[in-house]
Design a protein around this motif. Sequence first.
Motif, PDB file in Angstrom:
ATOM      1  N   ALA A 133       0.817  -1.211   0.000  1.00 33.90           N
ATOM      2  CA  ALA A 133       0.000   0.000   0.000  1.00 33.90           C
ATOM      3  C   ALA A 133       0.853   1.264   0.000  1.00 33.90           C
ATOM      4  CB  ALA A 133      -0.934   0.000   1.213  1.00 33.90           C
ATOM      5  N   THR A 134       1.888   1.296   0.844  1.00 33.46           N
ATOM      6  CA  THR A 134       2.726   2.502   0.908  1.00 33.46           C
ATOM      7  C   THR A 134       3.562   2.666  -0.360  1.00 33.46           C
ATOM      8  OG1 THR A 134       4.433   1.283   2.139  1.00 33.46           O
ATOM      9  CG2 THR A 134       2.828   2.522   3.415  1.00 33.46           C
ATOM     10  N   LYS A 149      -0.052  11.007 -15.994  1.00 37.69           N
ATOM     11  CA  LYS A 149      -1.378  11.287 -15.464  1.00 37.69           C
ATOM     12  C   LYS A 149      -2.153  10.021 -15.095  1.00 37.69           C
ATOM     13  CE  LYS A 149      -1.672  15.466 -18.314  1.00 37.69           C
ATOM     14  NZ  LYS A 149      -2.465  16.162 -19.363  1.00 37.69           N
ATOM     15  N   ALA A 150      -3.256  10.250 -14.366  1.00 35.32           N
ATOM     16  CA  ALA A 150      -4.177   9.167 -14.052  1.00 35.32           C
ATOM     17  C   ALA A 150      -4.580   8.450 -15.333  1.00 35.32           C
ATOM     18  CB  ALA A 150      -5.411   9.712 -13.338  1.00 35.32           C
ATOM     19  N   GLY A 151      -4.692   7.129 -15.247  1.00 35.65           N
ATOM     20  CA  GLY A 151      -4.945   6.296 -16.418  1.00 35.65           C
ATOM     21  C   GLY A 151      -3.685   5.665 -16.952  1.00 35.65           C
ATOM     22  N   GLY A 182      -3.729  -0.146  -4.460  1.00 28.78           N
ATOM     23  CA  GLY A 182      -3.337   1.238  -4.247  1.00 28.78           C
ATOM     24  C   GLY A 182      -3.283   2.029  -5.545  1.00 28.78           C
ATOM     25  N   LEU A 183      -2.770   1.405  -6.609  1.00 34.15           N
ATOM     26  CA  LEU A 183      -2.756   2.067  -7.921  1.00 34.15           C
ATOM     27  C   LEU A 183      -4.175   2.328  -8.413  1.00 34.15           C
ATOM     28  CD1 LEU A 183       0.019   0.257 -10.029  1.00 34.15           C
ATOM     29  CD2 LEU A 183       0.244   2.236  -8.535  1.00 34.15           C
ATOM     30  N   HIS A 184      -5.023   1.308  -8.330  1.00 35.05           N
ATOM     31  CA  HIS A 184      -6.390   1.431  -8.840  1.00 35.05           C
ATOM     32  C   HIS A 184      -7.170   2.509  -8.094  1.00 35.05           C
ATOM     33  CE1 HIS A 184      -6.076  -3.054 -10.203  1.00 35.05           C
ATOM     34  NE2 HIS A 184      -5.406  -2.227 -10.985  1.00 35.05           N
ATOM     35  N   ALA A 185      -6.901   2.643  -6.800  1.00 32.11           N
ATOM     36  CA  ALA A 185      -7.601   3.656  -6.008  1.00 32.11           C
ATOM     37  C   ALA A 185      -7.304   5.064  -6.496  1.00 32.11           C
ATOM     38  CB  ALA A 185      -7.223   3.521  -4.540  1.00 32.11           C
ATOM     39  N   LYS A 186      -6.154   5.232  -7.124  1.00 29.39           N
ATOM     40  CA  LYS A 186      -5.752   6.528  -7.670  1.00 29.39           C
ATOM     41  C   LYS A 186      -5.931   6.586  -9.186  1.00 29.39           C
ATOM     42  CE  LYS A 186      -4.310   8.252  -3.741  1.00 29.39           C
ATOM     43  NZ  LYS A 186      -4.959   9.445  -3.130  1.00 29.39           N
ATOM     44  N   THR A 187      -6.610   5.586  -9.751  1.00 27.85           N
ATOM     45  CA  THR A 187      -6.899   5.515 -11.185  1.00 27.85           C
ATOM     46  C   THR A 187      -5.632   5.378 -12.027  1.00 27.85           C
ATOM     47  OG1 THR A 187      -8.634   7.123 -10.626  1.00 27.85           O
ATOM     48  CG2 THR A 187      -8.562   6.378 -12.892  1.00 27.85           C
ATOM     49  N   ASP A 211      -7.223  -8.753  -7.891  1.00 27.25           N
ATOM     50  CA  ASP A 211      -6.283  -7.642  -7.714  1.00 27.25           C
ATOM     51  C   ASP A 211      -4.881  -7.927  -8.224  1.00 27.25           C
ATOM     52  OD1 ASP A 211      -8.066  -5.742  -6.572  1.00 27.25           O
ATOM     53  OD2 ASP A 211      -8.017  -6.867  -4.706  1.00 27.25           O
ATOM     54  N   LEU A 212      -4.735  -8.884  -9.108  1.00 27.58           N
ATOM     55  CA  LEU A 212      -3.445  -9.077  -9.759  1.00 27.58           C
ATOM     56  C   LEU A 212      -3.370  -8.163 -10.980  1.00 27.58           C
ATOM     57  CD1 LEU A 212      -2.800 -12.921  -9.527  1.00 27.58           C
ATOM     58  CD2 LEU A 212      -1.949 -11.087  -8.061  1.00 27.58           C
ATOM     59  N   PRO A 213      -2.172  -7.820 -11.424  1.00 27.93           N
ATOM     60  CA  PRO A 213      -2.039  -6.867 -12.531  1.00 27.93           C
ATOM     61  C   PRO A 213      -2.660  -7.372 -13.821  1.00 27.93           C
ATOM     62  CG  PRO A 213       0.071  -7.902 -12.014  1.00 27.93           C
ATOM     63  CD  PRO A 213      -0.865  -8.255 -10.907  1.00 27.93           C
ATOM     64  N   GLY A 214      -3.204  -6.450 -14.581  1.00 31.39           N
ATOM     65  CA  GLY A 214      -3.811  -6.799 -15.864  1.00 31.39           C
ATOM     66  C   GLY A 214      -2.863  -6.709 -17.033  1.00 31.39           C
TER      67      GLY A 214
END
Length: 275
Positions: A133-134, A149-151, A182-187, A211-214
Motif C-alpha cells: 500500500a505505501t 497522469k491518471a490512467g 493502491g494504484l487502482h484507487a488513484k486511477t 487484484d493481480l495486474p492486468g
Amino acid sequence: MAGHRQSKKHRYITWAVAGAAVVAGAGIAAQTSMAATAWPAQNTFTGRAFDTCAAPSLSAMKAWHTGFYGAAAVYVGGRNRGCAQPNLTASWVKSVSSLGWKLVPLYVGAQPPCQSGSNPEKLTSATAASLGATDAADAVAKASALGMKAGSAIYLDMEAYDTTNTSCNDAVLTYVRAFDKGLHAKTYRAGYYGFSSSSAKAIATATDRTDLPGNLWYALWDKNNTTTADWPWGSTQFTNHSRGHQYLVNSKESHGGVTLTVDRDAWDAPVAITG
C-alpha cells in the motif's frame, strides 16, 4: 532489467536458480477492482521499446528517435531503484513526449524475502500488505510529479525468486495485490515486470486472480521480437494489448550517432499518459 541492479552474470544465475495506438479500456477486465470507476482511455503502444538503468539525456533521446524504437521504460522510483536519475524530470518527460516517445513507468518496489542478495527494501509475510500500500502511494506520487497522469500504467519490478517456496510466494502475491489496489484507487493501471521462469510465472499461473495486474511484462531472453510466438502461458491470458516482452539484454547500440547499452522489448501494452 535485473542488470540495472545486478551484474549480468548474477542475472543469469538468479534466473536459473529461480527455476502505437490509443485503445479505450484495453486490459481492464483482469483488474477486478477497476470495474466501478470511469477510467481514462488507455494509451497503448505497439512496437519496439527499450529500457536502460538511467533515463538518457534529452539530446540522446532526440538522436535515438529514428523509428527503430518508439517507447522507453524509465525507473520512476522505489527504494530498490539501482541508478540515480538526473535526467528524469517533468520537463524531460514533457520534452521527450513531444518528440513522439511513449514512456513505460517502472517502479522497483520491495523484493521477496527468499530472494538472493541484499536489497534496501524486502517484504515479509507480516509487512507485505502494508508495504504494498505505501509503495503504491509512492509510485503514484512519483509518476504524477513527472507528469504521468491518471490512467497511466505503472509496472512493478519483481526480480527472480524461488516460487516453489510457498510462504515466500504467498507474501509476494499479498504485496502485489496491495500495490495494485493502491494504484487502482488513484486511477492508475497496474502492470508487472518479472521473469517467465519465476516472478512473472507466479502472476500468470496464480489461481486467485483478484487484484493481480492486468498487464504482464515478461523477461524471456530468447532474442525474439514478439509478444505472442513465445508467450509461455495460455493464449487467452493478458490479451487485448496487455503484454510486454524483454527479449534481449545488454545490447550496445548506436542510433543517430549516439551509443547506449539497453535491453530490448517487444511491446503491446499500456504506457504513460503524458499529454
